[in-house]
Write a protein that holds these residues in place. Structure first.
Motif, PDB file in Angstrom:
ATOM      1  N   ALA A  37      50.501  22.524   0.306  1.00  0.00           N
ATOM      2  CA  ALA A  37      51.101  21.796   1.432  1.00  0.00           C
ATOM      3  C   ALA A  37      51.659  22.748   2.481  1.00  0.00           C
ATOM      4  O   ALA A  37      52.337  23.715   2.163  1.00  0.00           O
ATOM      5  N   GLY A  38      51.362  22.451   3.740  1.00  0.00           N
ATOM      6  CA  GLY A  38      51.981  23.161   4.855  1.00  0.00           C
ATOM      7  C   GLY A  38      51.331  24.454   5.288  1.00  0.00           C
ATOM      8  O   GLY A  38      51.814  25.097   6.220  1.00  0.00           O
ATOM      9  N   VAL A  39      50.233  24.848   4.662  1.00  0.00           N
ATOM     10  CA  VAL A  39      49.619  26.129   5.022  1.00  0.00           C
ATOM     11  C   VAL A  39      49.174  26.155   6.491  1.00  0.00           C
ATOM     12  O   VAL A  39      49.468  27.123   7.202  1.00  0.00           O
ATOM     13  N   PRO A  40      48.488  25.123   6.994  1.00  0.00           N
ATOM     14  CA  PRO A  40      48.087  25.192   8.419  1.00  0.00           C
ATOM     15  C   PRO A  40      49.274  25.348   9.368  1.00  0.00           C
ATOM     16  O   PRO A  40      49.215  26.132  10.323  1.00  0.00           O
ATOM     17  N   GLU A  41      50.359  24.630   9.099  1.00  0.00           N
ATOM     18  CA  GLU A  41      51.538  24.727   9.959  1.00  0.00           C
ATOM     19  C   GLU A  41      52.162  26.115   9.875  1.00  0.00           C
ATOM     20  O   GLU A  41      52.545  26.707  10.888  1.00  0.00           O
ATOM     21  N   MET A  42      52.279  26.638   8.654  1.00  0.00           N
ATOM     22  CA  MET A  42      52.885  27.961   8.490  1.00  0.00           C
ATOM     23  C   MET A  42      52.033  29.048   9.129  1.00  0.00           C
ATOM     24  O   MET A  42      52.567  29.964   9.754  1.00  0.00           O
ATOM     25  N   VAL A  43      50.716  28.946   8.998  1.00  0.00           N
ATOM     26  CA  VAL A  43      49.839  29.951   9.594  1.00  0.00           C
ATOM     27  C   VAL A  43      49.938  29.897  11.115  1.00  0.00           C
ATOM     28  O   VAL A  43      50.036  30.937  11.777  1.00  0.00           O
ATOM     29  N   LYS A  44      49.945  28.678  11.661  1.00  0.00           N
ATOM     30  CA  LYS A  44      50.016  28.505  13.122  1.00  0.00           C
ATOM     31  C   LYS A  44      51.245  29.207  13.703  1.00  0.00           C
ATOM     32  O   LYS A  44      51.139  29.964  14.671  1.00  0.00           O
ATOM     33  N   TYR A  45      52.389  28.987  13.118  1.00  0.00           N
ATOM     34  CA  TYR A  45      53.617  29.595  13.631  1.00  0.00           C
ATOM     35  C   TYR A  45      53.740  31.061  13.211  1.00  0.00           C
ATOM     36  O   TYR A  45      54.327  31.867  13.927  1.00  0.00           O
ATOM     37  N   SER A  46      53.199  31.395  12.072  1.00  0.00           N
ATOM     38  CA  SER A  46      53.297  32.776  11.587  1.00  0.00           C
ATOM     39  C   SER A  46      52.555  33.752  12.482  1.00  0.00           C
ATOM     40  O   SER A  46      53.011  34.875  12.687  1.00  0.00           O
ATOM     41  N   ILE A  47      51.418  33.337  13.002  1.00  0.00           N
ATOM     42  CA  ILE A  47      50.641  34.235  13.861  1.00  0.00           C
ATOM     43  C   ILE A  47      51.488  34.678  15.052  1.00  0.00           C
ATOM     44  O   ILE A  47      51.557  35.865  15.379  1.00  0.00           O
ATOM     45  N   VAL A  48      52.157  33.730  15.674  1.00  0.00           N
ATOM     46  CA  VAL A  48      53.007  34.056  16.828  1.00  0.00           C
ATOM     47  C   VAL A  48      54.165  34.947  16.382  1.00  0.00           C
ATOM     48  O   VAL A  48      54.480  35.951  17.028  1.00  0.00           O
ATOM     49  N   GLY A  49      54.811  34.601  15.281  1.00  0.00           N
ATOM     50  CA  GLY A  49      55.927  35.404  14.773  1.00  0.00           C
ATOM     51  C   GLY A  49      55.515  36.827  14.455  1.00  0.00           C
ATOM     52  O   GLY A  49      56.213  37.787  14.804  1.00  0.00           O
ATOM     53  N   ILE A  50      54.367  36.980  13.813  1.00  0.00           N
ATOM     54  CA  ILE A  50      53.876  38.316  13.447  1.00  0.00           C
ATOM     55  C   ILE A  50      53.610  39.149  14.694  1.00  0.00           C
ATOM     56  O   ILE A  50      53.982  40.319  14.756  1.00  0.00           O
ATOM     57  N   VAL A  51      52.969  38.548  15.685  1.00  0.00           N
ATOM     58  CA  VAL A  51      52.671  39.282  16.923  1.00  0.00           C
ATOM     59  C   VAL A  51      53.962  39.785  17.568  1.00  0.00           C
ATOM     60  O   VAL A  51      54.069  40.960  17.951  1.00  0.00           O
ATOM     61  N   PHE A  52      54.956  38.922  17.666  1.00  0.00           N
ATOM     62  CA  PHE A  52      56.194  39.327  18.337  1.00  0.00           C
ATOM     63  C   PHE A  52      57.022  40.301  17.501  1.00  0.00           C
ATOM     64  O   PHE A  52      57.803  41.059  18.051  1.00  0.00           O
ATOM     65  N   LEU A  53      56.857  40.295  16.190  1.00  0.00           N
ATOM     66  CA  LEU A  53      57.538  41.305  15.370  1.00  0.00           C
ATOM     67  C   LEU A  53      56.874  42.677  15.516  1.00  0.00           C
ATOM     68  O   LEU A  53      57.539  43.700  15.387  1.00  0.00           O
ATOM     69  N   GLN A  54      55.580  42.705  15.796  1.00  0.00           N
ATOM     70  CA  GLN A  54      54.865  43.974  15.842  1.00  0.00           C
ATOM     71  C   GLN A  54      54.681  44.560  17.234  1.00  0.00           C
ATOM     72  O   GLN A  54      54.413  45.753  17.364  1.00  0.00           O
ATOM     73  N   VAL A  55      54.843  43.769  18.271  1.00  0.00           N
ATOM     74  CA  VAL A  55      54.483  44.234  19.612  1.00  0.00           C
ATOM     75  C   VAL A  55      55.338  45.411  20.086  1.00  0.00           C
ATOM     76  O   VAL A  55      54.828  46.350  20.709  1.00  0.00           O
ATOM     77  N   ALA A  56      56.620  45.409  19.803  1.00  0.00           N
ATOM     78  CA  ALA A  56      57.478  46.513  20.254  1.00  0.00           C
ATOM     79  C   ALA A  56      57.096  47.813  19.560  1.00  0.00           C
ATOM     80  O   ALA A  56      57.029  48.869  20.194  1.00  0.00           O
ATOM     81  N   HIS A  57      56.832  47.753  18.264  1.00  0.00           N
ATOM     82  CA  HIS A  57      56.417  48.945  17.513  1.00  0.00           C
ATOM     83  C   HIS A  57      55.092  49.475  18.060  1.00  0.00           C
ATOM     84  O   HIS A  57      54.913  50.692  18.205  1.00  0.00           O
ATOM     85  N   SER A  58      54.177  48.568  18.368  1.00  0.00           N
ATOM     86  CA  SER A  58      52.897  48.986  18.937  1.00  0.00           C
ATOM     87  C   SER A  58      53.104  49.697  20.272  1.00  0.00           C
ATOM     88  O   SER A  58      52.482  50.730  20.540  1.00  0.00           O
ATOM     89  N   HIS A  59      53.981  49.159  21.103  1.00  0.00           N
ATOM     90  CA  HIS A  59      54.249  49.801  22.386  1.00  0.00           C
ATOM     91  C   HIS A  59      54.889  51.175  22.196  1.00  0.00           C
ATOM     92  O   HIS A  59      54.518  52.136  22.857  1.00  0.00           O
TER      93      HIS A  59
END
Length: 179
Positions: free
Chosen positions: A57-79
């Motif tokens: 239960a809830g995998v599609p919802e968690m994946v949808k929001y997780s992708i955005v969360g992961i990107v924003f957690l990693q973007v500063a380190h990438s820069h």
């Protein structure tokens, strides 16, 4: 351009920069662990769907929001590490011919990055507050629901970290101008 301000080791960096780099690195580690958790959840969901006719239960919802969360957690380190996508052909050519002018243009680009990152944080923060106060949820009532505000808070925090990273790079560019 790579991140030359990272050269020379952490001991030569000012304390605020070391702290910022540590926080950005920590956020990157959290995001990487989060990716692994999401991969396991997807695997369990697929196996559950196909082998037992019982999806997780809830995998599609968690994946949808997780992708955005992961990107924003990693973007500063990438820069910080010069791994953010950037077209700097003109800047590189200009810097080779006129180093101070190139550094000035780089500083302006970094300051524009600060402004954009802060605008993102500024525009998302009220949504964090509203989602928290209203108890906004994602999912299907009675089946699976999760709060939305933590993901919006991650976007806000990641944007602030990105603004800090851009600011550090702008300061470094200003130092190159002064040399």
């Amino acid at each position: 351009m790579s991140a030359p301000e990272l050269e020379g080791g952490a001991a030569r960096q000012p304390l605020p920069q070391r702290i910022a780099n540590g926080i950005m690195g920590g956020a990157n580690v959290i995001a990487t662990a989060w990716i692994l958790v999401i991969m396991v959840m997807i695997l369990v969901d697929v196996i559950g769907r196909n082998a037992f006719l019982t999806p997780l239960a809830g995998v599609p919802e968690m994946v949808k929001y997780s992708i955005v969360g992961i990107v924003f957690l990693q973007v500063a380190h990438s820069h910080r590490h010069g791994e953010l996508i950037r077209s700097d052909g003109l800047l590189g050519a200009l810097t080779r011919r006129a180093p101070r002018t190139g550094a000035a243009l780089d500083m302006l680009a970094q300051l524009a990055g600060v402004a954009v990152a802060l605008m993102i944080a500024w525009s998302v923060w009220p949504k964090v507050i509203r989602a928290y106060e209203r108890g906004e949820m994602e999912g299907i009532s009675g089946h699976f629901q999760m709060p939305v505000w933590p993901f919006l808070a991650i976007v806000t925090a990641g944007s602030v970290l990105l603004a800090v990273s851009f600011l550090i790079s702008a300061i470094y560019a200003a130092q190159r101008i002064a040399r």
